[in-house]
Design a protein around this motif. Sequence first.
Motif, PDB file in Angstrom:
ATOM      1  N   GLY A  21       0.775  -1.227   0.000  1.00 25.17           N
ATOM      2  CA  GLY A  21       0.000   0.000   0.000  1.00 25.17           C
ATOM      3  C   GLY A  21       0.807   1.278   0.000  1.00 25.17           C
ATOM      4  O   GLY A  21       0.242   2.372  -0.021  1.00 25.17           O
ATOM      5  N   ALA A  22       2.148   1.158   0.007  1.00 25.27           N
ATOM      6  CA  ALA A  22       2.998   2.348   0.108  1.00 25.27           C
ATOM      7  C   ALA A  22       3.948   2.507  -1.065  1.00 25.27           C
ATOM      8  O   ALA A  22       4.797   3.392  -1.057  1.00 25.27           O
ATOM      9  N   GLY A  23       3.835   1.662  -2.086  1.00 27.73           N
ATOM     10  CA  GLY A  23       4.713   1.760  -3.236  1.00 27.73           C
ATOM     11  C   GLY A  23       6.073   1.133  -2.990  1.00 27.73           C
ATOM     12  O   GLY A  23       6.299   0.458  -1.985  1.00 27.73           O
ATOM     13  N   ALA A  24       6.971   1.355  -3.926  1.00 31.72           N
ATOM     14  CA  ALA A  24       8.314   0.798  -3.845  1.00 31.72           C
ATOM     15  C   ALA A  24       9.323   1.868  -4.216  1.00 31.72           C
ATOM     16  O   ALA A  24       9.047   2.742  -5.036  1.00 31.72           O
ATOM     17  N   HIS A  25      10.491   1.794  -3.591  1.00 30.48           N
ATOM     18  CA  HIS A  25      11.511   2.785  -3.880  1.00 30.48           C
ATOM     19  C   HIS A  25      12.904   2.191  -3.800  1.00 30.48           C
ATOM     20  O   HIS A  25      13.116   1.130  -3.221  1.00 30.48           O
ATOM     21  N   LEU A  26      13.820   2.885  -4.411  1.00 32.42           N
ATOM     22  CA  LEU A  26      15.234   2.530  -4.361  1.00 32.42           C
ATOM     23  C   LEU A  26      15.900   3.493  -3.387  1.00 32.42           C
ATOM     24  O   LEU A  26      15.781   4.710  -3.509  1.00 32.42           O
ATOM     25  N   ARG A  27      16.587   2.928  -2.395  1.00 34.44           N
ATOM     26  CA  ARG A  27      17.292   3.736  -1.397  1.00 34.44           C
ATOM     27  C   ARG A  27      18.783   3.679  -1.698  1.00 34.44           C
ATOM     28  O   ARG A  27      19.386   2.622  -1.718  1.00 34.44           O
ATOM     29  N   ALA A  28      19.384   4.830  -1.952  1.00 37.79           N
ATOM     30  CA  ALA A  28      20.797   4.919  -2.298  1.00 37.79           C
ATOM     31  C   ALA A  28      21.676   4.832  -1.052  1.00 37.79           C
ATOM     32  O   ALA A  28      21.185   5.004   0.075  1.00 37.79           O
ATOM     33  N   LYS A  73       9.214   2.106 -10.805  1.00 39.02           N
ATOM     34  CA  LYS A  73       8.005   1.756 -11.534  1.00 39.02           C
ATOM     35  C   LYS A  73       8.295   0.624 -12.497  1.00 39.02           C
ATOM     36  O   LYS A  73       9.298   0.660 -13.214  1.00 39.02           O
ATOM     37  N   ALA A  74       7.428  -0.378 -12.510  1.00 38.28           N
ATOM     38  CA  ALA A  74       7.585  -1.509 -13.427  1.00 38.28           C
ATOM     39  C   ALA A  74       7.462  -1.045 -14.872  1.00 38.28           C
ATOM     40  O   ALA A  74       6.945   0.037 -15.161  1.00 38.28           O
ATOM     41  N   THR A 120      12.372  -1.840 -11.508  1.00 40.36           N
ATOM     42  CA  THR A 120      12.810  -0.527 -11.969  1.00 40.36           C
ATOM     43  C   THR A 120      12.449  -0.268 -13.429  1.00 40.36           C
ATOM     44  O   THR A 120      12.841   0.755 -13.998  1.00 40.36           O
ATOM     45  N   GLY A 121      11.705  -1.197 -14.042  1.00 44.27           N
ATOM     46  CA  GLY A 121      11.235  -0.997 -15.402  1.00 44.27           C
ATOM     47  C   GLY A 121      12.262  -1.269 -16.470  1.00 44.27           C
ATOM     48  O   GLY A 121      12.067  -0.914 -17.637  1.00 44.27           O
ATOM     49  N   ASN A 122      13.364  -1.938 -16.114  1.00 44.75           N
ATOM     50  CA  ASN A 122      14.426  -2.220 -17.082  1.00 44.75           C
ATOM     51  C   ASN A 122      14.317  -3.601 -17.709  1.00 44.75           C
ATOM     52  O   ASN A 122      15.178  -3.998 -18.501  1.00 44.75           O
ATOM     53  N   ALA A 123      13.286  -4.342 -17.356  1.00 43.37           N
ATOM     54  CA  ALA A 123      12.964  -5.618 -17.987  1.00 43.37           C
ATOM     55  C   ALA A 123      11.472  -5.858 -17.788  1.00 43.37           C
ATOM     56  O   ALA A 123      10.844  -5.254 -16.910  1.00 43.37           O
ATOM     57  N   HIS A 124      10.907  -6.748 -18.597  1.00 44.80           N
ATOM     58  CA  HIS A 124       9.457  -6.913 -18.595  1.00 44.80           C
ATOM     59  C   HIS A 124       8.955  -8.118 -17.817  1.00 44.80           C
ATOM     60  O   HIS A 124       7.931  -8.007 -17.121  1.00 44.80           O
ATOM     61  N   PHE A 125       9.620  -9.258 -17.960  1.00 43.99           N
ATOM     62  CA  PHE A 125       9.038 -10.443 -17.327  1.00 43.99           C
ATOM     63  C   PHE A 125      10.098 -11.426 -16.877  1.00 43.99           C
ATOM     64  O   PHE A 125      11.265 -11.393 -17.312  1.00 43.99           O
ATOM     65  N   ILE A 168       7.756  -6.153  -3.926  1.00 46.63           N
ATOM     66  CA  ILE A 168       8.349  -4.905  -4.428  1.00 46.63           C
ATOM     67  C   ILE A 168       7.856  -4.611  -5.842  1.00 46.63           C
ATOM     68  O   ILE A 168       7.456  -3.480  -6.157  1.00 46.63           O
ATOM     69  N   HIS A 169       7.864  -5.625  -6.701  1.00 54.91           N
ATOM     70  CA  HIS A 169       7.420  -5.447  -8.084  1.00 54.91           C
ATOM     71  C   HIS A 169       5.948  -5.060  -8.143  1.00 54.91           C
ATOM     72  O   HIS A 169       5.555  -4.172  -8.919  1.00 54.91           O
ATOM     73  N   GLN A 170       5.116  -5.680  -7.339  1.00 56.49           N
ATOM     74  CA  GLN A 170       3.697  -5.326  -7.312  1.00 56.49           C
ATOM     75  C   GLN A 170       3.491  -3.888  -6.847  1.00 56.49           C
ATOM     76  O   GLN A 170       2.670  -3.153  -7.400  1.00 56.49           O
ATOM     77  N   GLN A 171       4.250  -3.482  -5.833  1.00 60.89           N
ATOM     78  CA  GLN A 171       4.128  -2.115  -5.339  1.00 60.89           C
ATOM     79  C   GLN A 171       4.683  -1.098  -6.336  1.00 60.89           C
ATOM     80  O   GLN A 171       4.371   0.091  -6.251  1.00 60.89           O
TER      81      GLN A 171
END
Length: 275
Positions: free
Chosen positions: A141-148, A157-158, A209-214, A231-234
């Motif tokens: 319910g809170a999305g997904a993020h990359l933490r540096a 985003k997928a 991160t949207g750099n591949a599809h499946f 993570i992917h679903q979020q």
Amino acid sequence: MHFDDKTIDSLADLLAEAATVEIMPRFRTLEDDQIRQKTSAVDLVTEGDIAAEKYITRILKERYPEALIVGEEAYEEDRTLLDTLGTADLAFVIDPIDGTFNFAAGIPLFGVMLAVVVKGETIAGIIHDPVGKDWLIGAKGAGAHLRAPSGATRKVKAAATGSIHEMTGSVSWQYVEEPLRSTLARNHAKCLSQFGYRCAAHEYHLLATGNAHFAIYNKLMPWDHLAGVLIHQQAGGYAARLDSSAYLPSHVDGGLLVAPDKSSWEEIRRELWAD
């Protein structure tokens, strides 16, 4: 049990601590007697896996004494650990080194994964890259993020949907039997390109991160997939078992197809299984 951002960040930091103390000092320094096979030549365990899991488990038990803790290596010693994963009030699922084959070979594509499961539902997932020193984090319910490494975060985003001919994907060949293996291999040529990292942690990184599809997986052990799927679903993606049923923490079979959305999932399922 409430897991807010601060609590999840503390779990992310725990994975990094285990990597710093137990994993990275062993990277490219392992002796032959510190690596052994489990089920095959590509299914390995090292002293790094065992030490990192013990480190993470010890801290979790101190913080959450009533929680069920399911580690990949602990499961090798006690196969009953999965029996209550679908019903436990609180459970943590640990993959101390995902991509052990790469780790043992000195290839810097491995990760540490943790999923938080509450009453049979995955509510948080963390994937830490000990080499890149960053984290992928998702919470229901809170999305997904990359933490540096700096602590800065950005939403992930997928991939957008598209035709099968524009997709990049992965099939986990080693756990697919003939004749399906040959069918998938032939039909995979319909896609734009393929990837295969021997590391679900980095494959889920590409997907989220949207750099591949499946990605297609035939072996479903919870430490390999719970964190990544959440993570992917979020991040807006979609996943289901190969019979189109929902993937749950209690599942250890049935295959898994991870895709940008449901319509893409259906196209991939149709095209790659076509006779």
